[in-house]
Design a protein around this motif. Sequence first.
Motif, PDB file in Angstrom:
ATOM      1  N   VAL A   1     -22.701 -54.550  -0.277  1.00  0.00           N
ATOM      2  CA  VAL A   1     -23.435 -53.581   0.553  1.00  0.00           C
ATOM      3  C   VAL A   1     -24.892 -53.648   0.108  1.00  0.00           C
ATOM      4  O   VAL A   1     -25.189 -53.621  -1.081  1.00  0.00           O
ATOM      5  CB  VAL A   1     -22.896 -52.146   0.352  1.00  0.00           C
ATOM      6  CG1 VAL A   1     -23.600 -51.184   1.303  1.00  0.00           C
ATOM      7  CG2 VAL A   1     -21.387 -52.094   0.577  1.00  0.00           C
ATOM      8  N   ARG A   2     -25.819 -53.787   1.093  1.00  0.00           N
ATOM      9  CA  ARG A   2     -27.232 -53.972   0.757  1.00  0.00           C
ATOM     10  C   ARG A   2     -28.080 -52.972   1.543  1.00  0.00           C
ATOM     11  O   ARG A   2     -27.782 -52.684   2.697  1.00  0.00           O
ATOM     12  CB  ARG A   2     -27.703 -55.375   1.141  1.00  0.00           C
ATOM     13  CG  ARG A   2     -26.802 -56.488   0.716  1.00  0.00           C
ATOM     14  CD  ARG A   2     -27.375 -57.840   1.098  1.00  0.00           C
ATOM     15  NE  ARG A   2     -26.902 -58.344   2.370  1.00  0.00           N
ATOM     16  CZ  ARG A   2     -25.749 -58.994   2.551  1.00  0.00           C
ATOM     17  NH1 ARG A   2     -24.942 -59.195   1.532  1.00  0.00           N
ATOM     18  NH2 ARG A   2     -25.403 -59.439   3.747  1.00  0.00           N
ATOM     19  N   VAL A   3     -29.147 -52.509   0.896  1.00  0.00           N
ATOM     20  CA  VAL A   3     -30.091 -51.631   1.596  1.00  0.00           C
ATOM     21  C   VAL A   3     -31.506 -52.101   1.315  1.00  0.00           C
ATOM     22  O   VAL A   3     -31.856 -52.454   0.190  1.00  0.00           O
ATOM     23  CB  VAL A   3     -29.953 -50.160   1.107  1.00  0.00           C
ATOM     24  CG1 VAL A   3     -31.089 -49.301   1.693  1.00  0.00           C
ATOM     25  CG2 VAL A   3     -28.617 -49.568   1.519  1.00  0.00           C
TER      26      VAL A   3
ATOM     27  N   GLY B   1     -27.637 -62.626   8.348  1.00  0.00           N
ATOM     28  CA  GLY B   1     -26.709 -61.574   7.915  1.00  0.00           C
ATOM     29  C   GLY B   1     -27.406 -60.577   6.998  1.00  0.00           C
ATOM     30  O   GLY B   1     -26.814 -60.090   6.044  1.00  0.00           O
ATOM     31  N   MET B   2     -28.662 -60.276   7.310  1.00  0.00           N
ATOM     32  CA  MET B   2     -29.438 -59.298   6.519  1.00  0.00           C
ATOM     33  C   MET B   2     -29.363 -59.653   5.024  1.00  0.00           C
ATOM     34  O   MET B   2     -29.027 -58.820   4.173  1.00  0.00           O
ATOM     35  CB  MET B   2     -28.941 -57.853   6.761  1.00  0.00           C
ATOM     36  CG  MET B   2     -29.028 -57.407   8.202  1.00  0.00           C
ATOM     37  SD  MET B   2     -30.740 -57.309   8.784  1.00  0.00           S
ATOM     38  CE  MET B   2     -30.492 -57.467  10.566  1.00  0.00           C
ATOM     39  N   ARG B   3     -29.651 -60.933   4.744  1.00  0.00           N
ATOM     40  CA  ARG B   3     -29.671 -61.372   3.333  1.00  0.00           C
ATOM     41  C   ARG B   3     -30.988 -60.914   2.715  1.00  0.00           C
ATOM     42  O   ARG B   3     -32.055 -61.138   3.287  1.00  0.00           O
ATOM     43  CB  ARG B   3     -29.583 -62.897   3.247  1.00  0.00           C
ATOM     44  CG  ARG B   3     -28.204 -63.451   3.553  1.00  0.00           C
ATOM     45  CD  ARG B   3     -28.276 -64.962   3.685  1.00  0.00           C
ATOM     46  NE  ARG B   3     -28.319 -65.672   2.425  1.00  0.00           N
ATOM     47  CZ  ARG B   3     -28.793 -66.918   2.310  1.00  0.00           C
ATOM     48  NH1 ARG B   3     -29.285 -67.557   3.352  1.00  0.00           N
ATOM     49  NH2 ARG B   3     -28.770 -67.524   1.141  1.00  0.00           N
ATOM     50  N   MET B   4     -30.903 -60.285   1.558  1.00  0.00           N
ATOM     51  CA  MET B   4     -32.107 -59.704   0.945  1.00  0.00           C
ATOM     52  C   MET B   4     -32.452 -60.418  -0.356  1.00  0.00           C
ATOM     53  O   MET B   4     -31.569 -60.881  -1.065  1.00  0.00           O
ATOM     54  CB  MET B   4     -31.889 -58.214   0.696  1.00  0.00           C
ATOM     55  CG  MET B   4     -31.620 -57.466   1.995  1.00  0.00           C
ATOM     56  SD  MET B   4     -31.166 -55.751   1.773  1.00  0.00           S
ATOM     57  CE  MET B   4     -30.722 -55.323   3.466  1.00  0.00           C
TER      58      MET B   4
ATOM     59  N   ARG C   1     -33.122 -43.037   2.170  1.00  0.00           N
ATOM     60  CA  ARG C   1     -32.375 -42.238   1.184  1.00  0.00           C
ATOM     61  C   ARG C   1     -30.907 -42.115   1.578  1.00  0.00           C
ATOM     62  O   ARG C   1     -30.006 -42.285   0.757  1.00  0.00           O
ATOM     63  CB  ARG C   1     -32.981 -40.830   1.057  1.00  0.00           C
ATOM     64  CG  ARG C   1     -34.188 -40.741   0.162  1.00  0.00           C
ATOM     65  CD  ARG C   1     -34.433 -39.307  -0.313  1.00  0.00           C
ATOM     66  NE  ARG C   1     -34.451 -38.337   0.766  1.00  0.00           N
ATOM     67  CZ  ARG C   1     -35.511 -38.082   1.544  1.00  0.00           C
ATOM     68  NH1 ARG C   1     -36.633 -38.738   1.351  1.00  0.00           N
ATOM     69  NH2 ARG C   1     -35.446 -37.170   2.508  1.00  0.00           N
ATOM     70  N   MET C   2     -30.683 -41.845   2.877  1.00  0.00           N
ATOM     71  CA  MET C   2     -29.294 -41.659   3.322  1.00  0.00           C
ATOM     72  C   MET C   2     -28.516 -42.982   3.247  1.00  0.00           C
ATOM     73  O   MET C   2     -27.352 -43.002   2.853  1.00  0.00           O
ATOM     74  CB  MET C   2     -29.266 -41.076   4.744  1.00  0.00           C
ATOM     75  CG  MET C   2     -29.688 -39.601   4.733  1.00  0.00           C
ATOM     76  SD  MET C   2     -29.474 -38.748   6.294  1.00  0.00           S
ATOM     77  CE  MET C   2     -27.719 -38.839   6.606  1.00  0.00           C
ATOM     78  N   HIS C   3     -29.171 -44.082   3.636  1.00  0.00           N
ATOM     79  CA  HIS C   3     -28.527 -45.402   3.501  1.00  0.00           C
ATOM     80  C   HIS C   3     -28.132 -45.657   2.039  1.00  0.00           C
ATOM     81  O   HIS C   3     -27.052 -46.155   1.739  1.00  0.00           O
ATOM     82  CB  HIS C   3     -29.494 -46.515   3.926  1.00  0.00           C
ATOM     83  CG  HIS C   3     -29.570 -46.770   5.411  1.00  0.00           C
ATOM     84  ND1 HIS C   3     -28.750 -46.173   6.322  1.00  0.00           N
ATOM     85  CD2 HIS C   3     -30.364 -47.615   6.126  1.00  0.00           C
ATOM     86  CE1 HIS C   3     -29.037 -46.625   7.544  1.00  0.00           C
ATOM     87  NE2 HIS C   3     -30.014 -47.497   7.447  1.00  0.00           N
ATOM     88  N   THR C   4     -29.052 -45.323   1.123  1.00  0.00           N
ATOM     89  CA  THR C   4     -28.818 -45.610  -0.300  1.00  0.00           C
ATOM     90  C   THR C   4     -27.643 -44.775  -0.828  1.00  0.00           C
ATOM     91  O   THR C   4     -26.781 -45.285  -1.551  1.00  0.00           O
ATOM     92  CB  THR C   4     -30.097 -45.335  -1.128  1.00  0.00           C
ATOM     93  OG1 THR C   4     -31.170 -46.043  -0.511  1.00  0.00           O
ATOM     94  CG2 THR C   4     -29.963 -45.794  -2.560  1.00  0.00           C
ATOM     95  N   GLU C   5     -27.629 -43.474  -0.431  1.00  0.00           N
ATOM     96  CA  GLU C   5     -26.512 -42.622  -0.861  1.00  0.00           C
ATOM     97  C   GLU C   5     -25.186 -43.159  -0.311  1.00  0.00           C
ATOM     98  O   GLU C   5     -24.176 -43.207  -1.008  1.00  0.00           O
ATOM     99  CB  GLU C   5     -26.697 -41.186  -0.332  1.00  0.00           C
ATOM    100  CG  GLU C   5     -27.652 -40.360  -1.140  1.00  0.00           C
ATOM    101  CD  GLU C   5     -28.095 -39.109  -0.381  1.00  0.00           C
ATOM    102  OE1 GLU C   5     -27.376 -38.657   0.529  1.00  0.00           O
ATOM    103  OE2 GLU C   5     -29.195 -38.608  -0.697  1.00  0.00           O
TER     104      GLU C   5
END
Length: 423
Positions: free
Chosen positions: A351-353, A210-213, A333-337
């Motif tokens: 929410v994770r990036v 699950g896209m665990r970071m 950058r767009m994901h983070t914004e």
Amino acid sequence: MNLSEKDKKNIWHPFTHQKDREDNIVIIKGEGVYLYDEQDKKYLDAISSWWVNLHGHNNPHINKKIVDQLSKIEHLLFSGFTHEPAIMLAEKLLQFLPANQSKIFYSDNGSTAVEVAIKMVLQYWNNNNKAKTIFLAFDGAYHGDTFGSMSVGARNVFNQAFDKLLFDVVHLPLPSQANIEEIKASVKLISKSNKVAGFIFEPLVQGAAGMRMYEAEYLDQIISLCNEMDILTIADEVMTGFGRTGKFLASDYLVNKPDILCLSKGLTAGYMPLGVTSCADKIFQAYVQDDKTKTFFHGHSYTANPLACAAAIAGMELMENEATWEKINLIHRMHTEFKNRISPHKKLIDVRVMGTILALELNTQEKSHYLNAAADKISDYFIERGVILRPLGNVFYVLPPYVINREELEFIYKNIIDFLNNE
Ligand code: PMP
């Protein structure tokens, strides 16, 4: 019978619940970030077709390189014989991999790249006359679907039918500031037995879980301890490689470099099956012996397929373009914004990036899990609106080809907001 009916009659698709199975969407062509079905409806491939595609579908540069290679040689045996694409690709990869990597071993997918790594480690100790066979891995890990790669993965719904046949692995929690000392203490304790052969991990992002970071700093500490304890380390970069996390490899965020790396998926930019297991020289040297029984007896018929190697070289050439990295940075950058904008939404737990990966964890009645009922609802909602966002249970994520543009990303985000507000 139309294509869809023939598909249903004759084909058993992977990771697909077969009872009351819905029709699969028949794709006729692809172009850039889009796939087109029989009615010419277009779908934005927001997850890069299972995380493989980097430079868009039907990319002219990669197409040309494959066609050029096709007119020379399509395939040949890879023992006693070799060929230019495999040689040139190995040389190119080694320029990009950590400096401690010295040899490229080819196979043909992510699971086999991992399988090779596991066997390489086990036989390394065997060739050195040491009885080390235990592996360390992380909770939640996913390394593939073959028996070795399943064994080092988490025990879950993917492999419960085979549980008794999987070899024993010591699973460690994903590290954080809160538990790192505890993890290091248990690694020290286990390694006292002198039986721990290797430690395998998905660096910084666990995809299928699950896209665990998690943070590089703590992984670095565990690798450093493994080096001290004579435990070989394997970075499974099958998903994280080739710019996904914002650097060429997730391992590029580490100070301590792994002994072995596994690559696939983005390796051929999403064109062809190919796997690579690279290793440090000390590992290779354990196989350079007079005794022929110390040979690494592993190989696949399609090892180092020349067409796949040609696609990989073309993909690497595009990775060398400044423009590709500008795109990777733009996506980040767009994901983070977007993350900052959407995080307070009450339907989201988290929410994770990381680099080009954006993951959103939906708050549902059930706990976060691959079979969470939200998955079908999410998938259907986005497919209807022309976006492929196949979720991992209640976690949905955007992991796009790098050729995606600003408007296309905004289109995905807008649909995510609509979904959260209306469903
Ligand atoms: N390792 C990781 C980290 C993966 O994400 C995957 C596939 N999702 C694999 C290994 C297995 O790769 P393949 O599907 O090509 O066998």
